[in-house]
Write an enzyme that holds these catalytic residues in place. Structure first.
Site, mmCIF file in Angstrom:
data_model
loop_
_atom_site.group_PDB
_atom_site.id
_atom_site.type_symbol
_atom_site.label_atom_id
_atom_site.label_comp_id
_atom_site.label_asym_id
_atom_site.label_seq_id
_atom_site.Cartn_x
_atom_site.Cartn_y
_atom_site.Cartn_z
ATOM 1 N N ASN A 100 0.881 -1.166 0.000
ATOM 2 C CA ASN A 100 0.000 0.000 0.000
ATOM 3 C C ASN A 100 0.924 1.223 0.000
ATOM 4 O O ASN A 100 1.448 1.611 1.039
ATOM 5 C CB ASN A 100 -0.881 -0.056 1.247
ATOM 6 C CG ASN A 100 -1.858 1.098 1.313
ATOM 7 O OD1 ASN A 100 -1.813 2.007 0.481
ATOM 8 N ND2 ASN A 100 -2.718 1.074 2.296
ATOM 9 N N ARG A 152 -2.484 -2.144 -3.617
ATOM 10 C CA ARG A 152 -3.690 -1.348 -3.454
ATOM 11 C C ARG A 152 -3.593 -0.144 -4.384
ATOM 12 O O ARG A 152 -2.604 0.589 -4.357
ATOM 13 C CB ARG A 152 -3.800 -0.880 -2.002
ATOM 14 C CG ARG A 152 -4.976 0.013 -1.796
ATOM 15 C CD ARG A 152 -5.081 0.475 -0.367
ATOM 16 N NE ARG A 152 -6.257 1.329 -0.245
ATOM 17 C CZ ARG A 152 -6.295 2.420 0.498
ATOM 18 N NH1 ARG A 152 -5.244 2.793 1.180
ATOM 19 N NH2 ARG A 152 -7.377 3.139 0.556
ATOM 20 N N HIS A 158 -12.724 2.828 -0.289
ATOM 21 C CA HIS A 158 -12.788 1.750 0.717
ATOM 22 C C HIS A 158 -13.536 0.524 0.183
ATOM 23 O O HIS A 158 -14.064 -0.276 0.966
ATOM 24 C CB HIS A 158 -13.537 2.191 1.998
ATOM 25 C CG HIS A 158 -12.890 3.289 2.778
ATOM 26 N ND1 HIS A 158 -13.632 4.234 3.453
ATOM 27 C CD2 HIS A 158 -11.603 3.586 3.023
ATOM 28 C CE1 HIS A 158 -12.829 5.072 4.072
ATOM 29 N NE2 HIS A 158 -11.581 4.713 3.817
ATOM 30 N N LEU A 190 -15.763 2.932 9.521
ATOM 31 C CA LEU A 190 -15.472 4.133 10.310
ATOM 32 C C LEU A 190 -14.038 4.050 10.829
ATOM 33 O O LEU A 190 -13.767 3.417 11.855
ATOM 34 C CB LEU A 190 -16.464 4.254 11.487
ATOM 35 C CG LEU A 190 -17.961 4.164 11.140
ATOM 36 C CD1 LEU A 190 -18.814 4.290 12.399
ATOM 37 C CD2 LEU A 190 -18.359 5.230 10.115
ATOM 38 N N GLY A 191 -13.135 4.637 10.083
ATOM 39 C CA GLY A 191 -11.730 4.692 10.511
ATOM 40 C C GLY A 191 -11.319 6.147 10.491
ATOM 41 O O GLY A 191 -12.136 7.034 10.709
ATOM 42 N N ASN A 192 -10.056 6.413 10.205
ATOM 43 C CA ASN A 192 -9.649 7.811 10.049
ATOM 44 C C ASN A 192 -10.371 8.402 8.839
ATOM 45 O O ASN A 192 -10.905 9.494 8.884
ATOM 46 C CB ASN A 192 -8.131 7.885 9.924
ATOM 47 C CG ASN A 192 -7.640 9.279 10.245
ATOM 48 O OD1 ASN A 192 -8.277 10.030 10.992
ATOM 49 N ND2 ASN A 192 -6.539 9.643 9.644
ATOM 50 N N GLY A 193 -10.415 7.628 7.738
ATOM 51 C CA GLY A 193 -11.362 7.905 6.655
ATOM 52 C C GLY A 193 -12.635 7.150 6.992
ATOM 53 O O GLY A 193 -12.577 6.160 7.729
ATOM 54 N N ARG A 238 -11.227 15.212 7.208
ATOM 55 C CA ARG A 238 -11.989 15.646 6.020
ATOM 56 C C ARG A 238 -13.418 16.023 6.403
ATOM 57 O O ARG A 238 -14.017 15.387 7.267
ATOM 58 C CB ARG A 238 -12.037 14.524 4.987
ATOM 59 C CG ARG A 238 -10.699 14.238 4.366
ATOM 60 C CD ARG A 238 -10.797 13.084 3.373
ATOM 61 N NE ARG A 238 -9.753 12.114 3.642
ATOM 62 C CZ ARG A 238 -9.858 10.814 3.447
ATOM 63 N NH1 ARG A 238 -10.973 10.296 2.963
ATOM 64 N NH2 ARG A 238 -8.865 10.012 3.727
ATOM 65 N N GLU A 272 -8.275 -5.483 4.752
ATOM 66 C CA GLU A 272 -8.078 -5.179 3.331
ATOM 67 C C GLU A 272 -6.881 -5.939 2.767
ATOM 68 O O GLU A 272 -6.893 -6.355 1.615
ATOM 69 C CB GLU A 272 -7.887 -3.665 3.163
ATOM 70 C CG GLU A 272 -9.185 -2.901 3.365
ATOM 71 C CD GLU A 272 -8.985 -1.437 3.701
ATOM 72 O OE1 GLU A 272 -8.546 -1.141 4.834
ATOM 73 O OE2 GLU A 272 -9.279 -0.588 2.845
#
Ligand code: AMP
Length: 402
Positions: free
Chosen positions: A9, A93, A182, A211-214, A243, A388
């Protein structure tokens, strides 16, 4: 028997990677994980973690290729270099696959050209992803390399969800549509749900909340995504760590005209200085919780705005799906924050959604996926850890063996 897959990644200033053994008893636990960060800064950082060892290097890292080569060298010193491990395939990724890629692909020159052509849609991510592909290919030229796209799962969105109500000619000329993000996580998690609730995949209508940082929400009918909260880019939808999520686009004109901000300044404001961080100074939910506990009103407001937005999406997707079977929480916040699950699902009994407090608190200490709704809840609510890397590794192995 082992089947080692390297999953890469590559970001703009970091490379995260894992080696997974798909033949291992627990293939979801990485055999090795690595991090190359602070690339191009005065002090670099490489860390390789195996079951028995952790080694680090803090010399400056001039470029992504230097970082990856050094990381591979450190792995070799531990006897677990890519050659020692006989890496079977490399999964990469890739953030933006545009309208071209609806599934993982073996990487060849044409695929690289197409990923390059999509850079205007993901100017921060696709160049770094491409760089990672080229560096890994030059270090491991004889191994199949596979690209797995964050957007691919959302190719199935109906036109009503994918197309913005903006002038059709302009949209088509500039490839403006909802691509989502995602996707690898929403797909992975949603595929585990039918078995967990005892239904056939084709019969399950579900909402997944990454629901993560993004952060993003998806509506999925019979395994196919029918709506998602991320848009042209990962700036849309839910409130995130830094964001904004959805805002009225006029905010941008207003800032340009009134605050005389440049497009780049507004871009930075909306992507990096907003969300939870912009609302209360921290983007990590653990710190946010500490501020709330200390009585900070801004932090409490940030939390409430976050919860309100998640509920708006859940409500809209319930209507969209008509009948709902499951709502699933995943990623750092979704998997770990008891309060977020409780508060986003509060007072929904009239809609057949009832969370069980003891299950939500995981009083039974269940490891891995679990149902947290009451037995009589018509809609099952679940926590399903995302992975992922495992999804990318499986996709890479499948194409390498095809
Ligand atoms: P991710 O992007 O999925 O890695 O999620 C990262 C976010 O998850 C962090 O910024 C934290 O806000 C949140 N997080 C991780 N662990 C916990 C925890 N134990 N409790 C609450 N939030 C957590």
């Amino acid at each position: 028997m082992t089947q080692h897959i390297l999953v890469l990644n590559s970001g703009s200033s970091s490379i995260k990677f894992q080696v997974l053994d798909l033949q291992a008893e627990n293939p979801d636990e990485p055999f090795l994980s690595g991090l190359v960060e602070q690339i191009g800064e005065s002090r670099g950082h490489i860390r390789i973690v195996t079951e028995n060892n952790t080694i680090e290097d803090r010399r400056p890292i001039l470029s992504h290729s230097v970082g990856l080569e050094r990381a591979f060298g450190m792995m070799s010193m531990l006897g677990v270099g890519p050659q020692d491990l006989d890496v079977h395939a490399v999964g990469h990724r890739v953030v933006q696959g545009g309208s071209i890629f609806n599934e993982p692909v073996l990487i060849n020159e044409q695929v690289k050209d197409e990923i390059r052509g999509l850079i205007p849609l993901a100017p921060l991510h696709n160049p770094a992803n491409l760089d990672g592909i080229e560096n890994a290919q030059s270090l491991l030229p004889d191994v199949p390399h596979v690209a797995v796209f964050d957007t691919a799962f959302f190719h199935s969105l109906p036109e009503s969800a994918a197309r913005y109500a903006i002038n059709r000619d302009v949209a088509d000329q500039y490839h403006i549509r909802r691509y989502g993000a995602h996707g690898t996580s929403h797909k992975y998690v949603s595929q585990l749900v039918p078995e967990l609730i005892g239904k056939k995949p084709e019969d399950v209508n579900q909402i997944t909340l990454h629901l993560g940082n993004g952060a993003s929400a998806s509506a999925i009918r019979g395994g196919k995504a029918v709506d998602t909260s991320m848009g042209l880019t990962p700036l849309a939808g839910l409130v995130m760590g830094t964001r904004t999520g959805d805002i009225d686009p006029s905010v941008i004109f207003h800032l340009a005209r009134e605050a005389k901000m440049s497009i780049d300044e507004i871009d930075t404001l909306l992507n990096r200085q907003s969300g939870l961080k912009g609302l209360c100074g921290v983007n990590d939910f653990r710190l946010l919780q500490e501020l709330i506990n200390e009585g900070e009103q801004d932090a409490k407001d940030a939390y409430d705005i976050y919860v309100h937005r998640v509920r708006q999406y859940v409500g809209s997707y319930m209507l969209d799906l008509g009948r709902l079977d499951a709502i699933t929480f995943t990623a750092g916040v979704g998997e770990n924050h008891v309060g977020i699950r409780r508060d986003t699902m509060a007072n929904l009994e009239n809609f057949g959604i009832k969370v069980d407090d003891a299950r939500n608190n995981n009083e039974a200490g269940v490891k891995g996926a679990r149902v947290i709704s009451t037995d009589d809840s018509a809609v099952k609510v679940l926590v399903v850890p995302t992975n992922e890397e495992l999804a990318i590794a499986r996709a890479a192995a499948a194409l390498a063996d095809a």
